[in-house]
Scaffold this active site. Structure first.
Site, mmCIF file in Angstrom:
data_model
loop_
_atom_site.group_PDB
_atom_site.id
_atom_site.type_symbol
_atom_site.label_atom_id
_atom_site.label_comp_id
_atom_site.label_asym_id
_atom_site.label_seq_id
_atom_site.Cartn_x
_atom_site.Cartn_y
_atom_site.Cartn_z
ATOM 1 N NE ARG A 147 -2.265 2.078 3.354
ATOM 2 C CZ ARG A 147 -2.889 2.483 4.468
ATOM 3 N NH1 ARG A 147 -4.042 1.947 4.825
ATOM 4 N NH2 ARG A 147 -2.356 3.404 5.231
ATOM 5 C CE1 TYR A 159 -6.151 8.422 10.575
ATOM 6 C CE2 TYR A 159 -5.746 6.772 8.875
ATOM 7 C CZ TYR A 159 -6.174 7.109 10.142
ATOM 8 O OH TYR A 159 -6.625 6.126 10.990
ATOM 9 C CG ASP A 210 -6.968 3.601 3.362
ATOM 10 O OD1 ASP A 210 -8.063 4.119 3.053
ATOM 11 O OD2 ASP A 210 -6.783 2.992 4.441
ATOM 12 C CG HIS A 212 -7.285 6.906 5.304
ATOM 13 N ND1 HIS A 212 -6.017 7.042 4.773
ATOM 14 C CD2 HIS A 212 -7.231 5.804 6.074
ATOM 15 C CE1 HIS A 212 -5.239 6.076 5.221
ATOM 16 N NE2 HIS A 212 -5.946 5.312 6.005
ATOM 17 C CD GLU A 236 -8.159 0.483 2.883
ATOM 18 O OE1 GLU A 236 -7.167 -0.099 2.369
ATOM 19 O OE2 GLU A 236 -8.274 0.666 4.103
ATOM 20 C CD GLU A 262 -10.179 1.008 7.578
ATOM 21 O OE1 GLU A 262 -9.368 0.491 6.804
ATOM 22 O OE2 GLU A 262 -9.916 1.991 8.283
ATOM 23 N NE ARG A 283 -9.522 -2.048 4.079
ATOM 24 C CZ ARG A 283 -8.438 -2.479 4.718
ATOM 25 N NH1 ARG A 283 -7.811 -3.555 4.291
ATOM 26 N NH2 ARG A 283 -7.978 -1.831 5.769
ATOM 27 C CD GLU A 339 -4.333 -2.625 6.926
ATOM 28 O OE1 GLU A 339 -5.564 -2.759 7.100
ATOM 29 O OE2 GLU A 339 -3.748 -1.539 7.070
ATOM 30 C CD1 TRP A 402 -16.865 13.714 2.169
ATOM 31 C CD2 TRP A 402 -18.454 15.248 2.293
ATOM 32 N NE1 TRP A 402 -16.555 14.673 1.282
ATOM 33 C CE2 TRP A 402 -17.525 15.629 1.322
ATOM 34 C CE3 TRP A 402 -19.552 16.094 2.557
ATOM 35 C CZ2 TRP A 402 -17.640 16.832 0.606
ATOM 36 C CZ3 TRP A 402 -19.657 17.262 1.838
ATOM 37 C CH2 TRP A 402 -18.716 17.616 0.873
HETATM 38 C C1 CS2 Z 1 -6.363 2.345 8.018
HETATM 39 C C2 CS2 Z 1 -6.212 2.379 9.524
HETATM 40 O O1 CS2 Z 1 -5.194 0.316 7.995
HETATM 41 C C3 CS2 Z 1 -6.012 1.010 7.414
HETATM 42 O O2 CS2 Z 1 -6.499 0.730 6.344
HETATM 43 O O3 CS2 Z 1 -7.521 2.851 7.496
HETATM 44 O O4 CS2 Z 1 -5.236 3.331 9.793
HETATM 45 C C4 CS2 Z 1 -7.448 2.754 10.307
HETATM 46 O O5 CS2 Z 1 -7.792 4.076 10.055
HETATM 47 C C5 CS2 Z 1 -7.238 2.507 11.773
HETATM 48 O O6 CS2 Z 1 -6.982 1.148 11.952
HETATM 49 C C6 CS2 Z 1 -8.450 2.959 12.576
HETATM 50 O O7 CS2 Z 1 -8.446 2.426 13.834
HETATM 51 MG MG MG Z 2 -8.089 1.823 5.691
#
Ligand code: CS2
Ligand code: MG
Length: 402
Positions: A147, A159, A210, A212, A236, A262, A283, A339, A402
């Site tokens: 990733r 992030y 990702d 996010h 993602e 996730e 996920r 992951e 959002w």
């Molecule tokens: C992320 C994580 O691993 C991922 O794909 O999105 O950083 C996620 O935000 C954290 O695990 C949240 O607790």
């Molecule tokens: Mg993620």
């Protein structure tokens, strides 16, 4: 085989974890992860106050019945707190069943469907040179999937990008860190990063990214389109998945595959996305989606609709969750990717485990049960340390809406 003890252990060996340890009358123990990043104590209280009293005296062999009892019995269905608590009980009961049977859990789930679990690592860096060096590190280690996240010029902090290597830890402060986001800057930068990575590393390596949950559907569609020449395995969380109509719009515009889930905790969070084939990878993972029992139900539904698994595996998912996920990953027919973020040595000490990485694959151990434990003495040395995920603002100060 009655359950005689159920202990909820909160520990912070570098980060916070909540673990349930069940003990049977024969002295067999089982462990389950119930960590909910930034909201740990809510799950610990749910378990201690409302679940543990129901477990003492129950037959540890009745996994499905216990799942239904806790799910139906709560009346207030679903939600991350409830489902993480149920997950811990379910995972611990699978661990116990494996130990009693003398078999690793994947054997109880139908046995191997593959030789190893393909995992992806995290190459993140502020600059393109940092990113390329990190991708090279993972390739060197044998990873087949990476990733890629990078800093965005003009934004102080992004992030998923940190000074840490092999993992990143977003829950970093007792009050949420505030970061600034600009979609314009991000969209202008990301495709160029992937162009460079493909140039350096060729076409064989699987690449992921990702988002996010930062974009609107039309912005995500544009990103997906601009990434098509770079052949990503997935994009993602392009948009938050509470408004799921958005995925139809993304799908109309791009063939870049989509991974999401996730934050899902129930099959009902993803049933429409799966049935309409709006996503390619789901996920959800053991700890947040009701344990092995419920996650297998999600993956079975996904298998009917050409959707593969791609379970979350960040640092906030303890080695107990990782071990459980690996047993399921090994057994299901529609596994995609797992992951894998490494934990700190302190975490590895508190959760001794037998899974191992080799040549791009993770392998669960062949020992009975999950092959992971909680060292309660070591855990007691690391006191709970409140830490929150960051809050994102736009450049004008608005909380990202959002
Ligand atoms: C992320 C994580 O691993 C991922 O794909 O999105 O950083 C996620 O935000 C954290 O695990 C949240 O607790
Ligand atoms: Mg993620």
């Amino acid at each position: 085989m009655r359950i005689t003890d159920a202990r909820v252990v909160v520990t912070s060996p570098g980060r916070n974890f909540v673990t349930l340890k069940l003990v049977t009358e024969d002295g067999v123990t089982g462990v389950g992860d119930s960590t909910l990043n930034g909201r740990e104590l809510a799950v610990a209280a749910y378990l201690r106050e409302h679940v543990v009293p129901l477990l003492i005296g129950r037959d540890a062999a009745r996994i499905e019945d216990t799942w239904q009892y806790l799910y139906q019995g709560a009346y207030w269905r679903r939600g991350p707190v409830t489902m993480s608590a149920i997950a811990a009980v379910d995972t611990a009961l699978w661990d116990i069943k494996g130990k009693v049977a003398g078999l690793p859990v994947y054997q109880l789930l139908g046995g191997r469907s593959r030789d190893g679990v393909t995992v992806y690592g995290h190459a993140n860096g502020e600059t393109i040179d940092d990113v390329l060096a990190e991708v090279a590190r993972f390739v060197e280690l044998g990873y087949r999937a990476v990733r890629v996240q990078s800093g965005v010029p003009g934004l102080a902090k992004t992030y998923g990008v940190s000074a840490d290597r092999m993992f990143y830890e977003p829950a970093d402060a007792a009050q949420p860190t505030e970061t600034v986001w600009s979609t314009r800057r991000y969209l202008a930068h990301v495709p160029g990063i992937f162009a460079r990575v493909r140039e350096e590393f060729g076409t064989h390596l699987q690449l992921l990214h990702d988002v996010h949950h930062r974009l609107t559907p039309i912005e995500a569609a544009r990103l997906g389109k601009s990434l098509e020449p770079h052949d990503l395995t997935w994009m993602e969380d392009p948009v938050p998945a509470d408004l799921q109509e958005g995925f139809r719009l993304i799908r109309q515009h791009t063939t870049t595959p989509i991974a999401v889930g996730e934050v899902f905790n129930s099959i009902y969070d993803c049933a429409a996305l799966i049935r309409e084939q709006l996503i390619d990878y789901v996920r959800a993972t053991v700890v947040h989606a009701g344990g092995i029992t419920h996650l297998r139900r999600i993956f079975d539904l996904a298998a009917l609709h050409h959707v593969r698994s791609g379970s979350h595996g960040a640092t906030d998912l303890s080695p107990v969750c990782m071990a459980a996920a690996l047993h399921l990953d090994l057994a299901i027919p529609n596994f995609g990717l797992q992951e894998y973020m490494r934990h700190t040595p302190e975490t590895d000490e508190v959760f001794p485990h037998g899974y191992h990485f080799d040549d791009g694959y993770l392998h669960p151990p062949e020992t009975p049960g999950l092959g992971v434990d909680l060292d309660e003495e070591a855990a007691a040395r690391y006191l709970y340390n409140p830490a929150y995920l960051p809050v994102n603002r736009l450049e004008d100060g608005t909380v990202h809406p959002w």
